[in-house]
Scaffold this active site. Structure first.
Site, PDB file in Angstrom:
ATOM      1  CG  ASN A 160      36.786  34.715  33.297  1.00  0.00           C
ATOM      2  OD1 ASN A 160      35.636  34.291  33.296  1.00  0.00           O
ATOM      3  ND2 ASN A 160      37.768  34.137  33.977  1.00  0.00           N
ATOM      4  CE  LYS A 210      37.771  35.691  37.281  1.00  0.00           C
ATOM      5  NZ  LYS A 210      38.810  35.900  38.287  1.00  0.00           N
ATOM      6  CG  HIS A 248      40.493  31.035  35.219  1.00  0.00           C
ATOM      7  ND1 HIS A 248      40.522  31.158  36.592  1.00  0.00           N
ATOM      8  CD2 HIS A 248      40.588  32.287  34.721  1.00  0.00           C
ATOM      9  CE1 HIS A 248      40.619  32.443  36.893  1.00  0.00           C
ATOM     10  NE2 HIS A 248      40.654  33.153  35.778  1.00  0.00           N
ATOM     11  CD  GLU A 292      38.761  32.494  39.507  1.00  0.00           C
ATOM     12  OE1 GLU A 292      37.774  32.389  38.752  1.00  0.00           O
ATOM     13  OE2 GLU A 292      39.290  33.591  39.774  1.00  0.00           O
ATOM     14  CD  GLU A 349      43.793  35.017  33.976  1.00  0.00           C
ATOM     15  OE1 GLU A 349      43.219  36.057  33.656  1.00  0.00           O
ATOM     16  OE2 GLU A 349      43.230  34.097  34.583  1.00  0.00           O
ATOM     17  N   GLY A 380      42.076  39.093  41.162  1.00  0.00           N
ATOM     18  CA  GLY A 380      41.067  39.544  42.130  1.00  0.00           C
ATOM     19  C   GLY A 380      41.657  40.188  43.369  1.00  0.00           C
ATOM     20  CB  SER A 439      44.479  43.243  39.509  1.00  0.00           C
ATOM     21  OG  SER A 439      44.052  42.379  40.547  1.00  0.00           O
ATOM     22  N   GLY A 455      38.822  40.113  34.617  1.00  0.00           N
ATOM     23  CA  GLY A 455      37.745  39.644  35.483  1.00  0.00           C
ATOM     24  C   GLY A 455      36.882  40.809  35.947  1.00  0.00           C
ATOM     25  N   GLY A 456      37.133  41.271  37.158  1.00  0.00           N
ATOM     26  CA  GLY A 456      36.301  42.298  37.793  1.00  0.00           C
ATOM     27  C   GLY A 456      35.982  43.495  36.904  1.00  0.00           C
TER      28      GLY A 456
HETATM   29  P1  13P Z   1      40.596  40.015  37.878  1.00  0.00           P
HETATM   30  O1  13P Z   1      40.703  40.923  36.671  1.00  0.00           O
HETATM   31  O2  13P Z   1      39.305  40.198  38.616  1.00  0.00           O
HETATM   32  O3  13P Z   1      41.811  40.050  38.721  1.00  0.00           O
HETATM   33  O4  13P Z   1      40.496  38.513  37.296  1.00  0.00           O
HETATM   34  C1  13P Z   1      41.430  38.100  36.350  1.00  0.00           C
HETATM   35  C2  13P Z   1      41.013  36.791  35.825  1.00  0.00           C
HETATM   36  O5  13P Z   1      41.017  35.796  36.511  1.00  0.00           O
HETATM   37  C3  13P Z   1      40.559  36.734  34.433  1.00  0.00           C
HETATM   38  O6  13P Z   1      40.449  35.418  33.989  1.00  0.00           O
END
Ligand code: 13P
Length: 258
Positions: A13, A15, A99, A101, A171, A177, A217, A238-239
């Site tokens: 993802n 983002k 999600h 967010e 999640e 994050g 993470s 994510g990251g």
């Molecule tokens: P991180 O892997 O950056 O923690 O993000 C997870 C996420 O929100 C994937 O949708």
């Protein structure tokens, strides 16, 4: 993971990261590493404007493209929005829905998530439905009730024959994050709860066929242990999905005997 019954899916993802030109450079490199992988489905969920570039870059390999959101109506006066049909027509296969967010910053409710799930399924897209608790909710001991509610609400009115199209992602908000990953036991416990909820709604055969990812993470260092859990069938990353070596290492961590 349990490859006998369900597909392992490793999805990035992105983002709000990467321009179209950066997308091309990144995916040209990534496909050299994981473009032929057979042990799991690899997906990149990119910003809307990067989708055409991503599809072009990946057309000759096995990596699929996903979106990060959609609008629940088919068409109409919704300035700035994108419909399921528009995504499907481009060649998009997956779409992330609900999600945390989007729930947190854009006010998405469980009932909106449900409408989006229906819109995606009706257009032939595979929804990746995100559920998860905040730190306060975990500390208050209401994780279980909350997850069951989120799963039931997301699935309201979904006919049993469409259930296999759906992917879930657990999640925990406190792990996104933050570098603070859920322990593999915590991840498995909630993924198992999601499966149990689906089992109660649609029976054991459907429940055991549904891919349930963990996200929060996940990285090259912890992916193997998380993916070794029986009810963790993949990752939503994510990251670490923004760097080719890290994302490749996670895909490789999914290549384990079960
Ligand atoms: P991180 O892997 O950056 O923690 O993000 C997870 C996420 O929100 C994937 O949708």
């Amino acid at each position: 993971m349990n490859r006998r019954y369900r597909k392992t899916i490793i999805a990035g993802n992105w983002k709000m990261n990467k321009t179209a030109s950066e997308t091309k450079v990144f995916l040209d490199e990534l496909k050299g590493h994981v473009g032929r992988v057979k042990w799991c489905e690899v997906v990149v969920c990119v910003p809307y404007v990067d989708i055409p570039m991503a599809l072009r870059a990946l057309k000759d390999c096995r990596i699929s493209v996903g979106a990060q959101n959609l609008h629940h109506e088919e068409r109409g006066a919704y300035t700035g929005e994108v419909s399921a049909e528009m995504l499907k027509d481009l060649g998009v296969k997956y779409v992330i829905i609900g999600h945390s967010e989007r729930r947190q910053y854009f006010g998405e409710t469980d009932s909106l998530v449900n409408k989006k799930v229906h819109a995606a399924l009706d257009a032939g897209l595979r929804p990746i439905v995100c559920v998860g608790e905040s730190l306060e909710q975990r500390q208050a001991g209401i994780t279980e009730e909350l997850i069951v509610l989120q799963v039931k609400a997301a699935l309201a009115g979904v006919p049993v024959e469409k259930m296999r199209q759906i992917v879930f992602a657990y999640e925990p908000i406190w792990a996104i994050g933050t570098g603070q990953t859920a322990t593999s036991e915590q991840a498995n416990e909630v993924c198992n709860l999601i499966r149990a909820t689906i089992r109660k709604m649609h029976g054991a055969r459907i429940a055991r066929a549904i891919t349930i990812q963990y996200g929060g993470s996940m990285n090259a260092g912890n992916a193997y242990e998380l993916l070794a859990q029986p009810d963790v069938d993949g990752g939503l990353i994510g990251g670490a999905s923004l760097k080719v070596p890290d994302f490749t290492a996670i895909v490789n961590a999914a290549n384990q005997e079960q």
